[in-house]
Design an enzyme around this catalytic site. Structure first.
Site, short mmCIF file in Angstrom:
data_model
loop_
_atom_site.label_atom_id
_atom_site.label_comp_id
_atom_site.label_asym_id
_atom_site.label_seq_id
_atom_site.Cartn_x
_atom_site.Cartn_y
_atom_site.Cartn_z
N TYR A 5 0.85 -1.19 0.00
CA TYR A 5 0.00 0.00 0.00
C TYR A 5 0.89 1.24 0.00
CZ TYR A 5 -3.95 2.99 1.54
OH TYR A 5 -4.93 3.95 1.65
N CYS A 6 0.64 2.15 -0.96
CA CYS A 6 1.36 3.42 -1.05
C CYS A 6 2.86 3.13 -1.17
CB CYS A 6 1.01 4.29 0.16
SG CYS A 6 1.68 5.97 0.09
N LEU A 7 3.70 3.75 -0.35
CA LEU A 7 5.14 3.51 -0.44
C LEU A 7 5.51 2.09 -0.08
CD1 LEU A 7 6.52 6.88 0.97
CD2 LEU A 7 6.87 5.98 -1.33
N GLY A 46 3.95 -0.36 -1.31
CA GLY A 46 3.88 -0.99 -2.62
C GLY A 46 5.11 -0.69 -3.46
#
Length: 578
Positions: free
Chosen positions: A308-310, A312
């Site tokens: 998720y987000c960073l 990812g």
């Protein structure tokens, strides 16, 4: 002697920068000045642009006077300018009555003109143009007629109805917020969301820990269980329970209810002693250590990894390094609002430049980490209309305390970041774009996204200020070794991702590009892909189920680390805050 003087000078610089950061919410005043001078000088030497702006100003004045004349006789006449789609400040019917219709139309015309003033000026760098436009918008938002008692019809009407009680309550709200700000206390209502009781309630066990993470295992709640486990890697900017909020919108609860064995990384909230932890430490001690623990608990099974987000972004880096080195333990990767190519990171890039990063490096030196309030301030500025001015109007002028809900309470639970890691990821990813361009080194050798040969599910959100969906969509161009399923959902960076299946107002688009199929432009993809009502979770669940297989018995729960046996079954107790 010279070195000592330099050390003293550096300390003085850091002290000055830290004091400035308190006033500017961590923004570099030098970066702002450079942008302003770039824009102002080019405007001064562009007589054609100035003449065009003068014509536009006269035209706007003509339209405004014509509208004011018509509105005086017919308050229901057609507006001369409409607000942007996301601008809801003047949606109330009271703004369509004279004289408030004239007031808000004049403001919107002025806003449109200033957009022309700050854009389209030849010779100004794109970054500086964006900064000047952003600063102009912040200034105009501050002076919106909705922010003042005497020009806001909603406030005036409420004052008449309550006999001024709204203003008294608003003053009390302001004093309470000021008290909390000075005491560095969480916002009003946060006390109603206790971790492990109201949020982060899914039962699980801490099955592994090191000096950077704790790994939580959640058992499936179904009789039939998918064979492949799911490993979730949140961003280190996020407390892990963003994906385990209340019972109705917990992704963890939904996944275990679909028969998945779920593991979740919880990142340490770093202190001064962690100043030297770098991005490579987060990959090695975070993702790789968690993967080692998962495959030890569930042997002989490949892992469906979710970032998720960073988280990812880091997962993609780890997956590329694993592919390069022949490590085949991953079965698939899911990237939730996660960027791989940072050339167009949206408005977040306004806060990233050499001047800004040098400023941040200075203010992080003493403490060894970036304070959560500095990052929260930047995110608030990205959506100041809703997160600052509209909220203050409602709470201080209307006197209506906006009760926190679970996502807002989570957002108030800020995190810190080690100085080295924060500087590295901003420079190597956002500023230099090393991973997308093949310069990112792992163990001294470059890794590239194109080495990834795994099925990919990527999700973008329409109103994302952090990871714009068209940037997330670039996964199609960067990872070409497998089928890629891309979904675009309504909502923003957090609310769009945390969208349970029963959400009444969510919609999404989804399509799979088979390996080897030609590339489709992002906007063309959106125009041609049909819209489906509901949450993207359902489509993602079907995708995971098709990959994961099934078995009749769940895998064992990992044994908690020593020292965790007494708390391992207590939901929410495993928040790494050392």
């Amino acid at each position: 002697m010279g070195g000592a003087v330099l050390d003293g000078d550096d300390a003085l610089d850091r002290l000055a920068h830290t004091a400035l950061a308190r006033l500017t919410k961590g923004l570099s005043p030098a970066a702002a000045q450079l942008a302003w001078h770039d824009w102002a000088f080019h405007l001064a030497i562009s007589p054609g642009k100035r003449r065009r702006l003068l014509h536009e100003a006269w035209d706007a004045q003509r339209r405004f006077l014509n509208y004011a004349w018509q509105a005086a006789a017919n308050p229901g006449c057609t507006n001369c300018v409409e607000p942007l789609e996301q601008d809801r400040r003047f949606a109330d019917e009271a703004w369509q009555k004279w004289p408030f219709n004239v007031i808000h139309q004049g403001f919107l015309l002025q806003q449109d003109w200033w957009q022309s003033v700050t854009t389209g000026l030849r010779g100004v760098s794109r970054h500086h143009e964006d900064l000047v436009t952003f600063a102009g918008r912040q200034w105009l938002d501050m002076w919106s007629p909705g922010n003042f008692f005497w020009t806001n019809p909603e406030v005036l009407q409420k004052t008449v109805e309550t006999g001024g009680a709204n203003l008294r309550q608003g003053a009390q709200n302001w004093l309470d917020d000021l008290r909390r700000l000075l005491a560095e206390a969480p916002p009003a209502g946060s006390e109603d969301f206790i971790l492990g009781k109201d949020v982060g309630v899914s039962p699980g066990k801490v099955v592994y820990r090191n000096n950077l993470i704790e790994l939580i295992q959640y058992a499936p709640t179904t009789l039939e269980v998918h064979a492949a486990p799911v490993l979730i890697v949140p961003s280190w900017i996020m407390k892990y329970y963003i994906l385990d909020l209340s019972s109705h919108n917990s992704m963890v609860r939904w996944l275990v209810g679909q028969g998945h064995t779920v593991f979740m990384v919880s990142w340490k909230n770093p202190g001064s002693e962690d100043r030297d932890l770098g991005l490579e430490d987060y990959r090695r001690l975070g993702i790789m250590a968690a993967l080692d623990a998962v495959t030890a608990i569930v042997p002989d099974q490949k892992v469906n990894a979710v970032g998720y987000c960073l988280g990812g972004t880091l997962l993609a880096i780890a997956a590329a390094a694993m592919a390069r080195d022949g490590d085949t333990r991953l079965h698939s990767i899911s990237l939730l609002a996660a960027e791989i190519d940072f050339r167009e990171p949206g408005e977040l890039s306004l806060f990233i430049g050499e001047s800004q990063l040098a400023f941040l490096d200075s203010i992080m030196t003493d403490k060894g980490y970036l304070d959560g309030w500095q990052m929260a301030g930047a995110f608030q500025l990205l959506n100041s209309q809703d997160l600052i001015w509209s909220r203050q109007m409602k709470e201080y002028l209307l006197g209506e305390r906006q009760g926190l809900f679970d996502l807002m309470a989570w957002n108030a639970d800020t995190t810190r970041m080690p100085a080295r890691m924060h500087s590295e990821y901003l420079r190597r990813l956002y500023l230099d774009n090393d991973f997308a361009e093949g310069r990112y080194l792992v163990d001294g050798r470059p890794v590239v996204p194109g080495d990834i040969r795994l099925p990919v599910f990527a999700i973008g959100t329409v109103r994302d200020h952090v990871a714009p969906w068209k940037t997330v969509y670039k996964v199609h161009r960067l990872i070409g070794g497998a089928d890629i399923t891309f979904a675009l959902t309504s909502g923003g960076h957090n609310a769009g991702v945390v969208s349970p299946p029963d959400h009444p107002r969510r919609s999404f688009q989804i399509a799979t590009r088979p390996h080897g199929a030609p590339h489709t432009d992002a906007q063309e993809w959106r125009d041609k892909t049909p819209v489906r009502q509901g949450s993207w979770w359902l489509a993602w669940g079907e995708w995971l189920a098709a990959l994961s297989g099934a078995q009749t018995a769940p895998p064992p729960m990992g044994r908690p680390d020593a020292g965790y046996a007494a708390i391992a079954d207590a939901p929410g107790s495993y928040v790494l805050e050392r």
